[in-house]
Design an enzyme around this catalytic site. Structure first.
Site, short mmCIF file in Angstrom:
data_model
loop_
_atom_site.label_atom_id
_atom_site.label_comp_id
_atom_site.label_asym_id
_atom_site.label_seq_id
_atom_site.Cartn_x
_atom_site.Cartn_y
_atom_site.Cartn_z
N GLU A 1 108.65 45.38 -21.34
CA GLU A 1 109.22 44.76 -21.77
C GLU A 1 109.61 45.18 -23.34
O GLU A 1 108.41 45.87 -23.91
CB GLU A 1 109.33 43.25 -22.12
CG GLU A 1 109.49 42.77 -20.72
CD GLU A 1 108.28 42.69 -19.60
OE1 GLU A 1 107.90 42.80 -18.65
OE2 GLU A 1 106.89 42.86 -20.54
N ALA B 1 102.33 50.44 -30.50
CA ALA B 1 101.93 49.42 -31.87
C ALA B 1 101.30 51.25 -32.72
O ALA B 1 99.85 51.96 -32.49
CB ALA B 1 101.02 48.34 -32.14
N TYR C 1 110.92 55.04 -25.48
CA TYR C 1 110.87 55.40 -23.91
C TYR C 1 111.33 55.56 -23.43
O TYR C 1 111.75 55.77 -22.55
CB TYR C 1 110.71 53.40 -23.76
CG TYR C 1 110.06 52.86 -24.64
CD1 TYR C 1 109.15 53.41 -25.00
CD2 TYR C 1 109.73 51.39 -24.95
CE1 TYR C 1 107.67 51.95 -25.80
CE2 TYR C 1 109.13 50.78 -25.67
CZ TYR C 1 107.78 51.11 -26.51
OH TYR C 1 107.34 50.85 -26.63
N ASN D 1 115.16 45.94 -30.69
CA ASN D 1 114.27 47.45 -31.19
C ASN D 1 114.62 48.19 -30.98
O ASN D 1 113.73 49.00 -29.71
CB ASN D 1 112.56 46.57 -30.50
CG ASN D 1 112.00 48.16 -31.68
OD1 ASN D 1 112.31 48.38 -31.60
ND2 ASN D 1 111.08 47.47 -31.24
#
Length: 148
Positions: free
Chosen positions: A104, A71, A116, A109
């Protein structure tokens, strides 16, 4: 930007990032409990004024890391903080002799999925209706790393 292990005095700042980043944020008590969890490893991104702008958390289980959260505060996005958090986490995993990292991510998103993928994660499956708030599917992503 300084990237370092999370400590108890960071909880309020991490919580502020949570509230800013997620519609269903972790509670302060949940974040505090992670500091006492022997499996949990958290890294924060702290600016020159001591403000926590982002964090990443993972549980290390045997030779595998499971990322729990990545985050960045909404006001600090676009500064490559998430990229720095991922780089630091991968380095910590290598030091800890972790061979695989998994996570996950919401199917919607795409920004996170691209982050990633940039770090070598590959989509390997789907968890149907994984997210409780809206029953959205999660993409399961894996990265293989080998400790040197």
């Amino acid at each position: 930007m300084e990237y370092r292990k999370m400590k108890p005095s960071d909880i309020q700042g991490v919580y502020e990032v949570e509230v800013s980043a997620f519609s269903n944020p972790w509670t302060i008590s949940a974040l505090k409990s992670e500091l006492n969890n022997k499996l949990a490893n958290y890294i924060v991104a702290e600016d020159e004024n001591g403000k926590i702008l982002g964090y990443v958390g993972a549980w290390y289980i045997l030779d595998e890391a499971h990322i729990t959260n990545v985050a960045v505060h909404k006001d600090a996005r676009g500064r490559k903080i998430a990229n720095g958090l991922m780089e630091n986490l991968i380095q910590e995993c290598l030091k800890s002799k972790i061979d695989h990292i998994t996570l996950e991510v919401r199917k919607s998103n795409i920004i996170a999925q691209n982050l990633y993928k940039k770090h070598g994660f590959k989509p390997e499956g789907v968890r149907t209706e994984y997210y409780q708030d809206n029953r959205e599917d999660a993409i399961i992503m894996w990265k293989e790393i080998k400790a040197v």
